[in-house]
Scaffold this active site. Structure first.
Site, PDB file in Angstrom:
ATOM      1  N   LYS B  76     143.085  95.666  20.022  1.00 40.14           N
ATOM      2  CA  LYS B  76     143.825  94.946  18.974  1.00 40.14           C
ATOM      3  C   LYS B  76     144.563  95.954  18.094  1.00 40.14           C
ATOM      4  O   LYS B  76     144.007  97.002  17.739  1.00 40.14           O
ATOM      5  CB  LYS B  76     142.840  94.117  18.152  1.00 40.14           C
ATOM      6  N   SER B 151     143.082  85.705  14.357  1.00 46.69           N
ATOM      7  CA  SER B 151     144.194  86.622  14.477  1.00 46.69           C
ATOM      8  C   SER B 151     144.270  87.327  15.832  1.00 46.69           C
ATOM      9  O   SER B 151     145.337  87.727  16.264  1.00 46.69           O
ATOM     10  CB  SER B 151     144.109  87.681  13.387  1.00 46.69           C
ATOM     11  N   SER B 175     138.309  85.666  13.847  1.00 47.41           N
ATOM     12  CA  SER B 175     139.449  86.200  14.603  1.00 47.41           C
ATOM     13  C   SER B 175     139.122  86.675  16.020  1.00 47.41           C
ATOM     14  O   SER B 175     140.035  86.960  16.790  1.00 47.41           O
ATOM     15  CB  SER B 175     140.098  87.341  13.832  1.00 47.41           C
TER      16      SER B 175
END
Ligand code: ZN
Lengths: 493, 487
Positions: B76, B151, B175
């Site tokens: 990420k 996210s 997330s």
């Protein structure tokens, strides 16, 4: 109104916030070095530059030092407390928040006793907490070196993240006209205490100890007045001057029927008065909240006890001991302490000087010089080693008092060590007997009447001839040696 | 020949270890897959082909061995990677190359895992759909017109699109788990402090937790073991042994849950969810009962305050954490043309560099911390946090784990929740309590609702991450896995 008149009308309340930069080997939250004067931005890392993702880790040595300062100031040590974030934007503060402490300081409720004019005053300590220092901004281009007109702003982050301890006094009322002296004496005492702990070099001239002075005035029997905070107070002498000038300034306003605004003011070294800073600052909301990146500080009682046991001799106790050693009165010792001369004299003695000699130079010639230069004694330009060397030259008869003063002047002017100044200025005492005997014989020949009187036993008359010899040798002879030789040549001794 | 991108991380690791395939072949297969499908999926913000192949070659040269050596991974974009762009999907960090690796990235490298690239996300991890990425949304491989969750939508989508067998996510309010749920993949949020935050660009320091994402529970456990563990550079890191999640996953895979008590959170088992989500959840409970688990209904009355408490605590911390993005030291700088003051440059940089959701949260957080409001907002939220923690603690006196749907609804179409922030925030309704408590939780695929994946959430006590892996692996073995349509 004179200062004395002001103080018959108004009562001052004084408070001090002192920042001490700790002398830890590494920074507060990272492993960067803390050496003074390194090339800009060479002592930085992701943590103290606040790069995205970097996290702080507490420096245990900094916590230990803060606890020791707290203990030395008779504080209670918190069993559990947290760091807090003080949020505001400033380019030399990498995170745009300062990791500090807010409502949970590490040390609370202490005091410091100081003596001024033979009377003891207790200054209450509200809190001692730990925080981090900021970087330094340099404005380049433009005429003034200030932000206005500058073309570039450069930031050096070497100092960012160095541990700072903030020591906050309670507001101190009831000091009257001595408020400036007592404020100075408090800072001097605090400095001696911290220095004795060995946790900071507490050099105001290098910025490792900095003071903010809060001052207000009120009429007797009325509530305390609005206080101002004076920053940029960077010497013991400035502490005294800042309080005094702020008292005078506020009194003039109050007497005119004006109002004092709560504001930050800046002390001006050159003029000795204070100037208004950005009044906007008072409106800053720091949005403090507990620092989530650090676990709470919970010093184990055993650890605190250990730190307490390791505390060095208190400066007041030490002063009593030194007073005995040096054979001086309590009043003299206090003036030595208030002049910030204890360590200087101590180190001078350690470097080989007699106690009387060391005290004489620091409290006499050098104190006068520091006063002229408007600097702290430690910054006058002579080191304890140099003063000791000077006294040794006097003791060895190579310098007399008058010459020694000239040598010291050269030392303070940066001309080198005493021996170097003596050589370069040609100031050695004349003790070559051949040259002296010649000078003495000449004096006898030039003053036959006086010589006759001495031969007749009026030894007191020798002074005039000694003076004549001293004159011809331009003061470089030892007066006693001249006298002895004179009497010998006249067959009186 | 087998399509290497369809294999699990565990089997890839075995094949690489036995030299049946090389790490370079495996890595190349995934890089090729990215090149083929990512223009449609947009899971990646940056692909590091050379870096990944270099790492793979080291494994093939025998320099590194280990349980996941040679298995490529996606990271990420909120996690720093030395010399590789890291933007947190924000314009304010466009082009920034960190000079250091996050601790978890160091561990991936040490384990011989080639890093394929950096995955898309909502800007600074604030969002539940990737629609708040400054670089455009990621598309859900199950339906390219729908959100992949957020996210960490990029990491989840990369797994679902077979672009990577494993991925790193971060979970502040859900997330990792919510994207896992809506893409039919597995996502675990470890115990707070169980995985290092050093090098994770902070959103909310007291909540942020990096964690593993995979397509199977076993793969996720393998990655968990590689990335977790004490880090002296993170003061909030827990100095305790990592729970044996691999063993727990293997135990669960055997399909025996006798003696395990599952607590169904009463407050999360009803109206809030779509019918399809609820029915998949109930079917899964039945499947778990068949494996021997006991179901107990548990009430956690304070969970209803989790969402408002979270939306005070997280923005408050974010308002402070994001203050460092000022254009002075790195990233975007706007207005530095000689006509603006330093303060104006900082202000213009932040105005131009941050997106709308980030600004919204900075403003909320700044307000919540303001003097005069602190006690009513931030202070009150912290009290709620304590109450929620007590709810968890008392629940875990009765049951081994708590279960709920991961998210109330399946992947929604783009644009359907951006106009009302609250509708977006509801996506994390069931995941947020765990973050406030600090315990671990996992989302595992449990069924489909109208052709879209549904996630099943298992929450465990702090430092009992192994428990949730056991139940997750058992559920996975009972309900099977779910494969998206061909892209
Ligand atoms: Zn550093």
């Amino acid at each position: 109104m004179t200062y004395e008149e002001i103080l018959t009308k108004y009562e001052p309340v004084v408070g001090l916030e002192t920042h001490v930069e700790l002398g830890t080997r590494t920074k507060m939250f990272c492993g960067c070095k803390t050496d003074f004067g390194a090339e800009p931005n060479t002592q930085t890392c992701p943590v103290c530059l606040a790069l995205p993702g970097a996290l702080p880790v507490m420096n245990r040595a900094a916590i230990a030092a803060t606890i020791q300062i707290g203990l030395a100031l008779n504080c209670d040590i918190a069993e559990w407390c947290r760091m807090a974030r003080k949020n505001y934007f400033y380019p030399d503060m990498p995170k745009n928040f300062q990791t500090s402490q807010y409502d949970e300081p590490l040390c609370v409720e202490g005091y410091v006793d100081v003596v001024v004019d033979g009377k003891e005053y207790r200054i209450g300590i509200e809190r001692v907490h730990i925080e981090e220092d900021t970087g330094k901004t340099l404005h380049v281009g433009g005429a003034t070196g200030r932000i206005h007109g500058a073309t570039e702003s450069l930031v050096d982050y070497n100092r960012a993240g160095i541990p700072l301890v903030e020591i906050v006094t309670k507001p101190v009322p009831g000091l009257g006209s001595l408020a400036p002296e007592i404020a100075k004496a408090y800072v001097a005492e605090l400095r001696d205490i911290v220095r004795a702990l060995g946790v900071s070099d507490v050099r105001m001239e290098q910025g490792s100890m900095r003071c903010d002075v809060n001052t207000s005035l009120n009429l007797p029997g009325e509530e305390w007045g609005t206080r101002t905070e004076t920053k940029n107070v960077n010497s013991l002498r400035s502490v005294e001057r800042a309080v005094r000038s702020e008292i005078i300034r506020q009194a003039a306003i109050l007497d005119d029927g004006g109002k004092i605004f709560q504001e930050t003011r800046h002390f001006q070294e050159t003029t000795g008065d204070t100037r208004s800073g950005r009044s906007k600052e008072t409106a800053t909301d720091y949005r403090y909240f507990p620092e989530p990146d650090l676990v709470p500080i919970a010093p184990a009682p055993e650890w605190v006890a250990e730190l307490k046991a390791a505390l060095p001799e208190k400066p007041s106790v030490k002063r009593a001991r030194l007073r005995e050693d040096w054979g001086i009165s309590e009043v003299d010792m206090q003036s030595v302490a208030n002049a910030g001369a204890v360590e200087l004299i101590e180190e001078t003695i350690a470097a080989g000087s007699s106690a009387a000699g060391a005290r004489k130079w620091w409290m006499g010639e050098l104190a006068r010089r520091a006063n002229e230069l408007d600097v702290d004694l430690a910054a006058v330009g002579a080191t304890p080693a140099q003063v000791a060397a000077l006294q040794k030259l006097v003791d060895a008869g190579k310098l007399n008092d008058k010459l020694a003063r000239q040598v010291l002047e050269g030392v303070v002017a940066g001309e080198g060590d005493p021996a170097e100044v003596m050589a370069s200025r040609g100031l050695e005492v004349v003790n070559d007997t051949g040259a002296l005997t010649k000078a003495v014989d000449e004096a006898i020949a030039a003053n036959p009447e006086i010589a006759a009187k001495i031969r007749d036993g009026k030894v007191a008359a020798a002074g005039a001839l000694v003076g004549a010899v001293m004159k011809t040798t331009r003061g470089q002879a030892d007066a006693k040696a001249v006298r002895d030789l004179l009497l010998e040549r006249l067959g009186v001794s | 020949m087998t399509d290497l991108t369809r294999l699990s991380a565990a089997s890839l690791a075995a094949k690489i270890a036995s030299k049946e395939v090389s790490a370079v072949e495996v890595t190349t297969a995934h890089l090729d897959r990215i090149a083929a499908v990512d223009p449609r999926v947009h899971a990646f913000l940056h692909v590091d082909r050379e870096g990944a192949l270099d790492a793979a070659r080291k494994v093939d040269a025998g320099e590194i061995t280990g349980p996941l050596a040679g298995v490529p991974i996606a990271v990420k974009d909120v996690v720093t990677t030395k010399g590789v762009p890291t933007t947190a999907a924000s314009k304010i960090l466009e082009g920034w190359k960190p000079p250091y690796d996050a601790t978890i990235v160091e561990r991936l490298k040490k384990a011989g895992m080639p890093i394929l690239g950096k995955t898309n996300m909502d800007e600074f991890a604030m969002g539940s759909s990737t629609e708040y990425s400054a670089y455009g949304a990621t598309n859900n491989p199950w339906d390219l017109g729908r959100i992949p969750g957020g996210s960490g939508g990029g990491s989840a989508a990369a797994l679902a699109a077979y672009e990577a067998p494993l991925a790193i996510g971060t979970d502040t309010g859900g997330s990792i788990r919510q994207p896992g749920a809506v893409t039919g993949t597995v996502g675990a949020k470890p115990t707070y402090g169980g995985t290092s935050r050093y090098g994770l660009i902070a959103f909310s320091s007291s909540l942020d937790t990096p964690g593993p994402c995979g397509r199977t529970v076993e793969d996720t456990a393998l990655l968990h073991s590689v990335m977790a563990g004490y880090d002296p550079r993170d003061s909030t890191s827990i100095n305790q042994p990592v729970p044996d999640v691999i063993k727990a996953a293997q135990l669960g895979k055997n399909g025996d849950l006798s003696g395990v008590k599952l607590g169904v959170v009463k407050e999360f088992a009803g109206d809030g969810s779509e019918p399809g989500v609820l029915s998949a959840f109930k079917d899964s409970l039945e499947a778990l009962v068949k494996l021997g688990a006991e179901i107990v209904e548990v009430s956690c009355p304070n969970f209803q305050y989790a969402l408002p408490a979270y939306y005070l605590i997280a923005p408050s911390e974010a308002s402070s954490n994001l203050a460092r993005f000022d254009g002075v030291r790195y990233g975007l700088r706007e207005g530095d043309n000689g006509s603006h003051s330093l303060e104006e440059v900082m202000s213009l940089t932040r105005e131009g560099g941050f997106g709308p959701e980030v600004k919204r949260r900075i403003i909320i957080g700044t307000y919540a911390l303001s003097s005069g409001y602190y006690d009513a907002y931030y202070g009150q939220a912290q009290k709620v946090r304590t109450l929620i923690t007590r709810d968890f603690q008392s629940a875990f006196e009765q049951v081994d784990v708590l279960v709920s749907p991961t998210t109330p609804f399946v992947a929604f179409p783009f644009g359907s929740r951006t106009s009302d922030p609250y509708q977006m925030y509801l996506a994390d309704l069931f995941t947020i309590p765990t973050n406030l408590y600090g315990g671990p939780a996992i989302s595992v695929p449990c069924g489909l609702s109208e052709g879209l994946p549904v996630g099943f959430q298992i929450m465990a006590p702090t430092m009992a991450d192994d428990r949730m892996y056991r139940v997750a692996a058992a559920l996975e073995s009972a309900v099977g896995s779910f494969t998206p349509p061909e892209l």
